[in-house]
Design a protein around this motif. Sequence first.
Motif, PDB file in Angstrom:
ATOM      1  N   ARG A   1      40.498  48.296  39.248  1.00 14.50           N
ATOM      2  CA  ARG A   1      40.298  48.999  40.915  1.00 14.50           C
ATOM      3  C   ARG A   1      41.819  49.001  41.445  1.00 14.50           C
TER       4      ARG A   1
ATOM      5  N   THR B   1      29.409  48.466  38.257  1.00 12.49           N
ATOM      6  CA  THR B   1      30.278  49.229  37.543  1.00 12.49           C
ATOM      7  C   THR B   1      31.610  47.509  37.612  1.00 12.49           C
TER       8      THR B   1
ATOM      9  N   LEU C   1      26.210  43.228  44.748  1.00 12.62           N
ATOM     10  CA  LEU C   1      26.483  44.763  44.156  1.00 12.62           C
ATOM     11  C   LEU C   1      25.488  44.409  43.451  1.00 12.62           C
TER      12      LEU C   1
ATOM     13  N   ASN D   1      37.361  33.224  47.068  1.00 13.18           N
ATOM     14  CA  ASN D   1      35.613  34.815  47.069  1.00 13.18           C
ATOM     15  C   ASN D   1      34.937  33.905  48.017  1.00 13.18           C
TER      16      ASN D   1
ATOM     17  N   CYS E   1      38.646  40.226  35.329  1.00 12.39           N
ATOM     18  CA  CYS E   1      39.248  39.468  36.422  1.00 12.39           C
ATOM     19  C   CYS E   1      38.821  37.843  36.663  1.00 12.39           C
TER      20      CYS E   1
ATOM     21  N   ARG F   1      38.345  35.370  39.110  1.00 18.53           N
ATOM     22  CA  ARG F   1      38.123  34.947  40.833  1.00 18.53           C
ATOM     23  C   ARG F   1      37.712  33.870  40.838  1.00 18.53           C
TER      24      ARG F   1
ATOM     25  N   PHE G   1      35.227  47.160  36.738  1.00 17.09           N
ATOM     26  CA  PHE G   1      36.221  46.888  37.747  1.00 17.09           C
ATOM     27  C   PHE G   1      37.735  46.744  36.224  1.00 17.09           C
TER      28      PHE G   1
ATOM     29  N   ASP H   1      43.735  45.005  42.719  1.00 25.15           N
ATOM     30  CA  ASP H   1      43.179  43.716  42.081  1.00 25.15           C
ATOM     31  C   ASP H   1      43.932  42.422  41.282  1.00 25.15           C
TER      32      ASP H   1
ATOM     33  N   HIS I   1      31.670  44.072  47.515  1.00 28.55           N
ATOM     34  CA  HIS I   1      31.294  42.745  46.752  1.00 28.55           C
ATOM     35  C   HIS I   1      30.756  42.125  45.179  1.00 28.55           C
ATOM     36  N   LEU I   2      31.572  41.563  44.206  1.00 33.43           N
ATOM     37  CA  LEU I   2      30.868  41.866  43.155  1.00 33.43           C
ATOM     38  C   LEU I   2      29.150  41.134  43.281  1.00 33.43           C
TER      39      LEU I   2
HETATM   40  N1  UDP Z   1      34.025  43.668  40.932  1.00 26.77           N
HETATM   41  C1  UDP Z   1      33.844  44.168  40.252  1.00 26.77           C
HETATM   42  N2  UDP Z   1      32.222  45.563  39.647  1.00 26.77           N
HETATM   43  C2  UDP Z   1      32.584  45.647  42.013  1.00 26.77           C
HETATM   44  C3  UDP Z   1      32.956  44.788  42.796  1.00 26.77           C
HETATM   45  C4  UDP Z   1      33.881  43.765  41.997  1.00 26.77           C
HETATM   46  O1  UDP Z   1      34.058  44.431  38.493  1.00 26.77           O
HETATM   47  O2  UDP Z   1      31.789  46.495  41.636  1.00 26.77           O
HETATM   48  C5  UDP Z   1      35.587  42.712  40.270  1.00 26.77           C
HETATM   49  C6  UDP Z   1      36.440  42.726  41.608  1.00 26.77           C
HETATM   50  O3  UDP Z   1      37.975  43.651  40.062  1.00 26.77           O
HETATM   51  C7  UDP Z   1      37.528  41.108  41.286  1.00 26.77           C
HETATM   52  C8  UDP Z   1      36.137  40.325  41.905  1.00 26.77           C
HETATM   53  O4  UDP Z   1      35.195  41.577  40.842  1.00 26.77           O
HETATM   54  O5  UDP Z   1      37.829  41.292  40.242  1.00 26.77           O
HETATM   55  C9  UDP Z   1      35.868  40.635  42.279  1.00 26.77           C
HETATM   56  O6  UDP Z   1      36.020  41.606  43.601  1.00 26.77           O
HETATM   57  P1  UDP Z   1      35.834  41.575  44.584  1.00 26.77           P
HETATM   58  O7  UDP Z   1      35.837  42.631  45.235  1.00 26.77           O
HETATM   59  O8  UDP Z   1      34.181  40.495  45.540  1.00 26.77           O
HETATM   60  O9  UDP Z   1      36.007  40.515  45.823  1.00 26.77           O
HETATM   61  P2  UDP Z   1      37.952  40.059  46.307  1.00 26.77           P
HETATM   62  O10 UDP Z   1      38.094  39.656  44.292  1.00 26.77           O
HETATM   63  O11 UDP Z   1      37.974  42.060  45.869  1.00 26.77           O
HETATM   64  O12 UDP Z   1      38.183  39.718  47.473  1.00 26.77           O
END
Ligand code: UDP
Length: 328
Positions: free
Chosen positions: A283, A207, A194, A171, A220, A222, A209, A286, A190-191
């Motif tokens: 989501r 939110t 956001l 990530n 989750c 990462r 996820f 994931d 992206h977490l």
């Molecule tokens: N995530 C979340 N809320 C958001 C965006 C992401 O809880 O608004 C979580 C997502 O489920 C994952 C982690 O944050 O576990 C990282 O997500 P991101 O989209 O940044 O990267 P990805 O792992 O999908 O490449």
Amino acid sequence: MAQTVLVTGGAGYIGAHACKVLKAAGFTPVTFDNLNTGWEEAVKYGPFFKGDLMNRADVDAAFAQYRPVAVLHFAALSLVGESMKDPGKYWRVNVMGALNLIEGAIAAGCLNFVFSSTCATYGDQDGVLLDETSVQMPINSYGASKRAIEDMLNNFAESHGLNRVIFRYFNVAGCDPEGEIGEQHVPETHLIPLMLEAVAGKRPALTVFGTDYPTRDGTCVRDYVHVMDLVDAHVLGLQWLLEGKGNRVFNLGTGTGFTVHEVIDASRTVTNREVPITLGDRRAGDAVALVSGSARAIEELGWQPKRSNLRDMIGDAWVWAQQPGFSK
Ligand code: UDP
């Protein structure tokens, strides 16, 4: 004379950061980008060629004009959620775009290729540490499209002597600590960005996820890597190819995973502000946990991650989040 390299997606988040360090390392990075998701304002470190990978004539024209010694291929669609809803778009744009680029590069005699792949090619493997030898079982179309491009590169390595370094990103987060460029996606998914938009009051809340995953706090896990460290690895990968060291795959992550709640906690410490959150559903697409075994990049490339800790990644992104950002 500086060696020229073609950087597809050089107007995007990771590609623009790569151009900055490529220039600092003495290369001339030519950005090839259709500005679909990229920002012309982010192209600051070398020439800009506006073109579309879906159009082979654009690819050929860029090679003919600039005669690069290597290609760094960042341009791609990269939204897991969107790829689950519209797989055709991912297969068409990512795979066809890469095929045009690979064939264009070979036709122009440019046989050094650095490719941005992803840990999403590994899929969901029960929280085991994923290294370069782990089996690839993507669970979303984004990961599947990237794995297909890896396969394609391997085929062209066999048939045409293409030399390729494949980086599988975990990530990517943070931004240029000097604040010249940063992370800006529309829409943002992206977490960390956001979360910081919520902290800055630019959106009502983050939110989370899914809170029922089999992890230490239900969210989750990462493995977050600072974009400056990530692009440093690309310079090393490019040098690896130019030194004739041949085909290799490298994971880029730190070996340490953080849950969503842990990232939120770190943000409180860095920004001294609360993160407004709402707890939401999982989501689609994931994986539960994605953590990298990254010993190979450190041992073989001599990669030394310097800023891949939550404090620097969130801190650098926080400075950027408070700037006006790029405009179209
Ligand atoms: N995530 C979340 N809320 C958001 C965006 C992401 O809880 O608004 C979580 C997502 O489920 C994952 C982690 O944050 O576990 C990282 O997500 P991101 O989209 O940044 O990267 P990805 O792992 O999908 O490449």
